[in-house]
Structures are given as C-alpha cells and as structure tokens.
Design an enzyme around this catalytic site. Structure first.
Site, short mmCIF file in Angstrom:
data_model
loop_
_atom_site.label_atom_id
_atom_site.label_comp_id
_atom_site.label_asym_id
_atom_site.label_seq_id
_atom_site.Cartn_x
_atom_site.Cartn_y
_atom_site.Cartn_z
N ARG B 67 0.41 -1.32 0.08
CA ARG B 67 0.15 0.00 -0.09
C ARG B 67 1.01 1.27 0.16
O ARG B 67 0.47 2.26 -0.47
CB ARG B 67 -0.88 -0.23 1.33
CG ARG B 67 -2.32 -0.17 0.86
CD ARG B 67 -3.32 -0.48 2.02
NE ARG B 67 -2.68 0.13 3.16
CZ ARG B 67 -2.56 -0.55 4.20
NH1 ARG B 67 -3.24 -1.80 4.47
NH2 ARG B 67 -2.15 -0.20 5.29
N GLU B 104 2.48 -4.74 13.74
CA GLU B 104 1.45 -4.56 14.65
C GLU B 104 0.97 -6.00 14.95
O GLU B 104 0.58 -6.27 16.12
CB GLU B 104 0.52 -3.54 14.04
CG GLU B 104 -0.34 -2.82 15.16
CD GLU B 104 -1.28 -2.07 14.64
OE1 GLU B 104 -2.50 -1.56 15.30
OE2 GLU B 104 -1.18 -1.43 13.38
#
Lengths: 180, 180
Positions: B67, B104
């Site tokens: 992305r 994460e």
C-alpha cells in the site's frame, strides 16, 4: 516520433536490467528498479504512459498489486483521475469481487472492491509489464463486471513474443518498451 | 493553516472509512480506498505530502510494499525525485540488504537493493500509515546502512495513540490525518 522522444524511450530501455535466473532458474527477469531510481526517467515514463489517454476524460486508473502500484498512481495524478487498487486475495477490507487467472509461473486470484467503480466509469488499466496478458484480462473482467468501461491499457514493458496484445485485441494497448 | 487547507484536510479524513474486524476480530481497519478513488482528494493529499520537503533537494523517495507504493511514487514525481521500492522478502531480484522488524500483528522482513541508494543521497520515506513506527524504523535502518540520509518521513494517516512519532523522534515526521 520526434528525435528527442525516441532518444528518451531508448534511454528508458537502457535503464531496464536483465537479472538471470529470477524468480527461478532459466528465467531472465526484467528489473525496472534502475529506471525507477532515476527521477527524470521515471517522470518521462509516466508522462508518456498518460499522454495518449489525455484526449478522453478518464475517471479512474486501475493499478495491480504490487509492482503495478508504482506507475499507475502517477498516471492517475497526471490525468486528474482517481486510483483503484486491484489486490491479491484477502488484502482488501470491504465487500469485493474476485477473479482467478493463470500467471506466467502459476495461478492466482485478484480482488477489487465492489464500490470501486461506478457504472459507466471510464477506466485505464496501468501495469509495469505486459507478458501473456492473463493478468490484464482478469482485471478487465473485474472492471467490466462492476460496469466500468475499459478505455485502454498502458504498460511500461511489453514482452512482444508472448503475444499478450493479441489476447487484448478489443482494447487500446499502449507500451513504452518492447522486447522481441 | 488557511481555511481552505483545513477544509481539504478534514475532507480527506471523511474519505477514510472504518472497516470493523479486519484483518482480524476486534481491529478497526482504516480503509483509504475511498480517498484513492477520489481524483481531487488524491491529488491534494500527495501535494500536501510533498510540500514540506520542497525547500530541500530530495534525491529519492523510498516507498514500502504494497500500500505504501501508492502515495510514494506520486510524491517522487512531484519532487522530481527517483523512487526506491522496499519490498517483502524474496521479491527484489538483485543483490540486497534485509532487515527484520515487528509488525503490529506479527513479524516480517523487508529488503532493499544494495545499489538503490548512493552514499550521501537525501531520502524521504513515504507510507500510508504510521502506527507503532516499527516498519518506518526498519526502513530507516536499511537506508542508513546504505549510506543515505533520511531527511524525513511522510504518512497519510497517523495513529497517534500508538506513539510511532516518539520512536522516530530524531527525524522530521509529517502526517496529514491523525487519529487519537
């Protein structure tokens, strides 16, 4: 073609390097990273990719994960269009359409958000490489299934000997660098 | 900040949608695809990301797969800079440097071509999301290991409550949309 433009296109080709035996033995990989690294060359390439679509108002550029995301957003910027990502399976978060297709080295599937494209939207598909045309054809199916109109397809590199252009013969196909 | 600019930045935020339970239950995913789809919003966002780095001559923009490849090439175009892709393991074809880092939601590694960055090159790292800053820090290591100078980092979205900015405190950090 002007002499300057021809010189610049030849220069682009010089910036694509051959990497032997990648991704597997016997395959010569066309590595575009030396071209990407060169600011003026990157700029020229994107302007050339966008140029032929300027006479039509293009609503959206569709780019294909991952390497296809590099040129396509710049083309979107240059045409004042929005950008629609087509991603590999499981990456897009909202409701989506999927299509399976044959890759040069296997099989895969691609997805697009169902709300990405409105009916009648004029779309150009941009990718770094036209090989057999299998990926491009899969993306055309996704766009048309959502009601979009594919105005054309633009590629940095075309491997002419793989005849992807024949598979895409109903569409305007534009490429900057050809091999074979 | 001018009223127009503030209005436009607020508009960007309205174009990011929350998708609950993605990529797994309990996580609210910030989906930027409605913003990408909107040509003028995409254009404004990229111009804002580039703007603060205009006073310095930036040689290269580093973008992070996948992305992160969407905004970063447009920023490279706007600054007249080259584009350097940092990719997931095994994707880059030539000689490379690798770094491992904590995500994460897990662990991963990233790679850069060894010849991507020359000593003393001025680099800006652009990504869509600043969360814990782990990915950004890993990419800083890669750039500096090759002798590049990280002038700053620009992100579309910053999750302020995850304090990524503290981890990047030695660098100029720029973000357009903040949460928390």
């Amino acid at each position: 073609m002007s002499a300057d433009r021809e010189t610049n296109l030849n220069h682009l080709k010089l910036l694509v390097r051959d990497v032997p035996d990648f991704p597997k033995k016997g395959i010569i990989f066309k590595d575009i990273t030396p071209l990407l690294k060169d600011g003026p060359a990157l700029r020229f390439a994107c302007e050339e990719l966008a140029e032929i679509f300027k006479p039509v108002k293009i609503d959206q550029i569709v780019g294909i994960e991952s390497r296809g995301f590099i040129f396509s957003p710049i083309v979107a910027y240059l045409l004042g269009a929005g950008f629609i990502p087509v991603r590999k399976k499981g990456k897009l978060p909202a409701a989506k359409e999927a299509v399976s297709y044959n890759l040069e080295y296997g099989e895969d599937s691609l997805e697009i958000h169902q709300d990405a494209i409105n009916r009648g939207t004029k779309v150009v598909i941009v990718d770094d490489l036209l090989a057999t045309g299998g990926t491009a054809q899969a993306v055309i199916h996704l766009v048309e299934r959502l009601g979009g109109t594919v105005v054309g397809l633009a590629f940095l590199v075309e491997l002419v000997f793989l005849k992807g252009r024949e598979r895409l013969k109903d569409y305007k196909v534009h490429s900057l660098i050809q091999y074979g």
